[in-house]
Motif scaffolding. Structure first.
Motif, PDB file in Angstrom:
ATOM      1  N   ALA A 131       0.833  -1.198   0.000  1.00  0.00           N
ATOM      2  CA  ALA A 131       0.000   0.000   0.000  1.00  0.00           C
ATOM      3  C   ALA A 131       0.872   1.253   0.000  1.00  0.00           C
ATOM      4  O   ALA A 131       0.579   2.227  -0.703  1.00  0.00           O
ATOM      5  N   PHE A 135       0.888   4.041  -2.867  1.00  0.00           N
ATOM      6  CA  PHE A 135       0.509   5.422  -2.567  1.00  0.00           C
ATOM      7  C   PHE A 135       1.627   6.398  -2.930  1.00  0.00           C
ATOM      8  O   PHE A 135       1.368   7.495  -3.433  1.00  0.00           O
ATOM      9  N   VAL A 257       2.098  10.815   5.658  1.00  0.00           N
ATOM     10  CA  VAL A 257       0.957  10.000   5.251  1.00  0.00           C
ATOM     11  C   VAL A 257       0.562   9.134   6.445  1.00  0.00           C
ATOM     12  O   VAL A 257       1.398   8.397   6.972  1.00  0.00           O
ATOM     13  N   PRO A 258      -0.685   9.214   6.896  1.00  0.00           N
ATOM     14  CA  PRO A 258      -1.080   8.468   8.095  1.00  0.00           C
ATOM     15  C   PRO A 258      -1.232   6.982   7.801  1.00  0.00           C
ATOM     16  O   PRO A 258      -1.326   6.567   6.644  1.00  0.00           O
ATOM     17  N   GLY A 259      -1.273   6.200   8.846  1.00  0.00           N
ATOM     18  CA  GLY A 259      -1.499   4.765   8.717  1.00  0.00           C
ATOM     19  C   GLY A 259      -2.057   4.211  10.005  1.00  0.00           C
ATOM     20  O   GLY A 259      -2.126   4.920  11.019  1.00  0.00           O
ATOM     21  N   SER A 260      -2.452   2.958   9.961  1.00  0.00           N
ATOM     22  CA  SER A 260      -3.036   2.325  11.144  1.00  0.00           C
ATOM     23  C   SER A 260      -2.034   2.276  12.296  1.00  0.00           C
ATOM     24  O   SER A 260      -0.859   1.985  12.094  1.00  0.00           O
ATOM     25  N   PRO A 261      -2.495   2.542  13.520  1.00  0.00           N
ATOM     26  CA  PRO A 261      -1.619   2.417  14.689  1.00  0.00           C
ATOM     27  C   PRO A 261      -1.108   0.986  14.866  1.00  0.00           C
ATOM     28  O   PRO A 261      -0.127   0.773  15.574  1.00  0.00           O
ATOM     29  N   LEU A 262      -1.763   0.026  14.240  1.00  0.00           N
ATOM     30  CA  LEU A 262      -1.324  -1.364  14.372  1.00  0.00           C
ATOM     31  C   LEU A 262      -0.226  -1.695  13.374  1.00  0.00           C
ATOM     32  O   LEU A 262       0.339  -2.783  13.404  1.00  0.00           O
ATOM     33  N   ASN A 270       2.828   8.672  11.774  1.00  0.00           N
ATOM     34  CA  ASN A 270       1.839   9.113  12.759  1.00  0.00           C
ATOM     35  C   ASN A 270       2.504   9.984  13.824  1.00  0.00           C
ATOM     36  O   ASN A 270       1.933  10.983  14.270  1.00  0.00           O
ATOM     37  N   LYS A 274       1.709  13.875  15.022  1.00  0.00           N
ATOM     38  CA  LYS A 274       1.540  14.310  16.419  1.00  0.00           C
ATOM     39  C   LYS A 274       2.433  15.497  16.740  1.00  0.00           C
ATOM     40  O   LYS A 274       2.072  16.367  17.523  1.00  0.00           O
ATOM     41  N   LEU A 279      -0.856  16.235   7.963  1.00  0.00           N
ATOM     42  CA  LEU A 279      -1.383  14.968   7.457  1.00  0.00           C
ATOM     43  C   LEU A 279      -1.850  15.160   6.030  1.00  0.00           C
ATOM     44  O   LEU A 279      -2.603  16.085   5.737  1.00  0.00           O
ATOM     45  N   ILE A 280      -1.402  14.295   5.122  1.00  0.00           N
ATOM     46  CA  ILE A 280      -1.882  14.377   3.738  1.00  0.00           C
ATOM     47  C   ILE A 280      -2.417  13.030   3.289  1.00  0.00           C
ATOM     48  O   ILE A 280      -1.935  11.973   3.699  1.00  0.00           O
ATOM     49  N   THR A 281      -3.426  13.098   2.436  1.00  0.00           N
ATOM     50  CA  THR A 281      -3.984  11.872   1.863  1.00  0.00           C
ATOM     51  C   THR A 281      -4.055  11.957   0.345  1.00  0.00           C
ATOM     52  O   THR A 281      -4.501  11.022  -0.295  1.00  0.00           O
ATOM     53  N   GLN A 282      -3.646  13.090  -0.210  1.00  0.00           N
ATOM     54  CA  GLN A 282      -3.682  13.237  -1.665  1.00  0.00           C
ATOM     55  C   GLN A 282      -2.768  14.390  -2.065  1.00  0.00           C
ATOM     56  O   GLN A 282      -2.445  15.255  -1.251  1.00  0.00           O
ATOM     57  N   ASP A 285      -3.509  18.065  -1.219  1.00  0.00           N
ATOM     58  CA  ASP A 285      -3.193  18.569   0.125  1.00  0.00           C
ATOM     59  C   ASP A 285      -1.816  19.229   0.133  1.00  0.00           C
ATOM     60  O   ASP A 285      -1.598  20.244   0.796  1.00  0.00           O
TER      61      ASP A 285
ATOM     62  N   PRO B 258      -5.754   7.420  12.894  1.00  0.00           N
ATOM     63  CA  PRO B 258      -5.402   7.558  11.483  1.00  0.00           C
ATOM     64  C   PRO B 258      -5.440   6.215  10.766  1.00  0.00           C
ATOM     65  O   PRO B 258      -5.444   5.167  11.391  1.00  0.00           O
ATOM     66  N   GLY B 259      -5.465   6.270   9.456  1.00  0.00           N
ATOM     67  CA  GLY B 259      -5.412   5.054   8.651  1.00  0.00           C
ATOM     68  C   GLY B 259      -4.862   5.366   7.280  1.00  0.00           C
ATOM     69  O   GLY B 259      -4.653   6.537   6.940  1.00  0.00           O
ATOM     70  N   SER B 260      -4.630   4.326   6.504  1.00  0.00           N
ATOM     71  CA  SER B 260      -4.077   4.512   5.165  1.00  0.00           C
ATOM     72  C   SER B 260      -5.028   5.312   4.284  1.00  0.00           C
ATOM     73  O   SER B 260      -6.238   5.102   4.308  1.00  0.00           O
ATOM     74  N   PRO B 261      -4.469   6.228   3.471  1.00  0.00           N
ATOM     75  CA  PRO B 261      -5.311   6.971   2.525  1.00  0.00           C
ATOM     76  C   PRO B 261      -5.981   6.048   1.515  1.00  0.00           C
ATOM     77  O   PRO B 261      -6.959   6.436   0.886  1.00  0.00           O
ATOM     78  N   LEU B 262      -5.465   4.836   1.367  1.00  0.00           N
ATOM     79  CA  LEU B 262      -6.067   3.901   0.415  1.00  0.00           C
ATOM     80  C   LEU B 262      -7.239   3.148   1.031  1.00  0.00           C
ATOM     81  O   LEU B 262      -7.924   2.399   0.345  1.00  0.00           O
ATOM     82  N   LEU B 279      -4.709  13.483  16.482  1.00  0.00           N
ATOM     83  CA  LEU B 279      -4.354  12.127  16.047  1.00  0.00           C
ATOM     84  C   LEU B 279      -3.930  11.319  17.263  1.00  0.00           C
ATOM     85  O   LEU B 279      -3.078  11.757  18.041  1.00  0.00           O
TER      86      LEU B 279
END
Lengths: 369, 369
Positions: A131, A135, A257-262, A270, A274, A279-282, A285, B258-262, B279
């Motif tokens: 992913a 991205f 680019v953010p992502g899951s804390p897991l 992340n 903080k 934070l950008i997703t595209q 932004d 947060p999570g993946s932009p995808l 966040l």
């Protein structure tokens, strides 16, 4: 007079002098700048260099390339299509040129116009997720379509994905070693593809194989040349976070680019958010954030007018050296504790540096090696 | 005198009056507050209600429960273990009590102490990802271990995961329907488990089956009772984003994972962070943010002293109604355009509301139904 950033182009003789001075042992970009500002030209600095290093207590004589050495490097570089360019000259990334530690001569290869265009850096993990790679490619493609040059480090993972997706628009590979020492070696083909429409830059001489500490040093060029740095995926304590820190110190925008804390590969990005990264997703932004900056003139730093002293006496020198140790100390504290004038302290430090006995840390901290 | 938030407990007779007034047709929490403040007590307001609704042009007589109706509701609630509690009474969540639109009577079931403790809401998608469900559970468990009550909406997905992970510490289920109309029905067992150490609350009468518009209304209770709201996963335009907006309007902290932009299930939470939500990647991020707030006294709102007029004359009423239409208009504009006194405008609006002809939107906007 060849004060940095003042003359639009160097004469051939000046370029030889500059190259000899920056390739001299223990001379980095900051010392180069300090010497040229003090002695008025690289030529004058070269003449005084052996004496300064001797006063700093160098145990053996400092290596300074000869004019022939410099001429040979210029010729070998030229055969590889590499131009050694000074800040302010055509082909030198304009935002990089105004940094305090801008390389006095930058080896630029490929389409020279590319390194002059507005740039966005994309960096991230070498062992990125599918992913993350996807991205990085989407972002790079959209930013390239919007007219930005994508700068990155030619590494595996995110770097590679960003370069590949922006090859047609022109992308910039920033190297940690010499132009003939590509790392990782299997990316030589990628670099060839990049150079068709893009460029590569390095401050290192030909033949320099990159070592671990060259990468953080190189990272300041990636961020310095760019309007902003996007970190796509990064674990905690990764090199991409160093680039993000350097970018912030240079006043560049930091995007994450953010992502899951897991997902441990998102822990670094992340964390950056903080700490205040955007934070950008595209791509939009990023464009929205850098557009106002592009309109602004670049912050040209005031030329440091830090005078050096003629020659500190032995007692002063001994006292200043006595205050130094392996633990970093602030230059300001050193001036205060020694009671010597700032010019004297700076001169002693310069001498120690040229003798290979001083290490400069960030934030005005120095220590003995 | 039974002004809201002033008496620590209601008498039995007052509770009957309050229940009749809040269950009267077209009387919501704001109208309830306005009526009690103006007429001095629920009893006095009940006496004037038919006349006000008639003046507002109600086409048929307004339904007002009798004393027997109210007594029957109290008894039926009691048999289910539901206590109808006023703001300021024991068992009424303290942060909820100080909101302008706090329910005058809240049905509280289960361990009453739970609804008095510091609360954090966890909300998110019904069709959450495995990672989202897991993370909601981890957060809820860690926050419960730290002494917080987890508030959520008993829905499928994130809500369920948050409740389940915090059952032992005490969790609060906030219902959109009556206490005997559990939604979704298959969560009746989950609710039973919650009630062992936790509680459920609802402002709706027994027998009320929740409809679509009851959920946003319910969501203001989830955020209102809490120090802050965590959105774990949310698509764009989802109900969890409504809760986040309400939380921000109520001055509550808004946290987003947060999570993946995808990942479309992260689009809502990433969007919240872009808009300024905090966040978070672990419970300690939340605790750090709410600890300073817990120390602070709650912002008790100034009691609105909005006088009503004795009886507006026909011309004034006609003019104000003439200015209203289906498009929302600001109360302030209505006062300015009508030239009538604020008290007269407010009175006409109250009459229209009781007659079921007025809709109040957020931000002081009103329109005809």
């Amino acid at each position: 007079m060849d004060a940095i950033n003042q003359n639009p182009t160097l004469t051939d003789a000046q370029r030889i002098d500059w190259l000899r001075l920056i390739r001299a042992e223990n001379v980095g970009p900051r010392t180069f700048r300090s010497l040229v500002n003090h002695f008025g030209s690289a030529r004058a600095a070269l003449e005084r260099l052996p004496e300064l290093a001797r006063r700093g207590g160098g145990s053996r004589s400092q290596r300074i390339p000869s004019e022939d050495d410099a001429r040979r490097e210029l010729e070998a570089s030229s055969r590889l299509g590499v131009h050694l360019i000074a800040p302010g000259e055509d082909g030198y990334p304009p935002r990089l040129a105004v940094l305090e530690d801008a390389p006095p001569l930058l080896g630029v290869r490929g389409v020279r116009d590319v390194s002059m265009r507005p740039m966005i850096a994309i960096v991230g993990s070498r062992n990125a997720s599918g992913a993350g790679l996807k991205f990085a490619g989407l972002l790079a493609r959209d930013l390239a379509d919007a007219g930005f040059v994508i700068a990155s480090g030619l590494a595996r993972g995110i770097d590679q994905a960003a370069h590949r997706a922006s090859i047609k628009g022109g992308t910039l590979a920033v190297l940690a070693g010499g132009h003939d020492r590509i790392y990782p070696p299997e990316h030589a083909d990628l670099l060839d593809a990049i150079l068709e429409h893009g460029a590569s830059i390095s401050e290192m001489p030909l033949g320099h194989t990159p070592r671990a500490h060259d990468f953080p040093r190189r990272n300041r060029l990636i961020s310095g040349a760019s309007l902003g740095v996007i970190v796509v995926e990064a674990a905690l304590r990764s090199g991409s976070l160093i680039t993000a820190r350097l970018a912030a110190e240079q006043g560049r925008e930091v995007f994450a680019v953010p992502g899951s804390p897991l997902d441990p590969r998102a822990a670094g990005t992340n964390g950056l958010i903080k700490q205040g990264a955007t934070l950008i997703t595209q791509a939009s932004d990023v464009i929205q954030a850098v557009e106002p900056i592009m309109g602004r003139p670049m912050a040209l730093r005031e030329e440091d007018h830090e005078p050096l002293a003629p020659e500190p006496d032995m007692a002063e020198r001994a006292q200043i050296v006595g205050l130094l140790g392996p633990a970093p100390i602030l230059l300001d504290d050193l001036i205060r504790l020694s009671g010597a004038s700032p010019a004297v302290v700076r001169t002693v430090l310069l001498e120690l540096e040229l003798a290979g006995r001083l290490e400069r840390h960030g934030g005005g901290l120095v220590s003995l090696v």
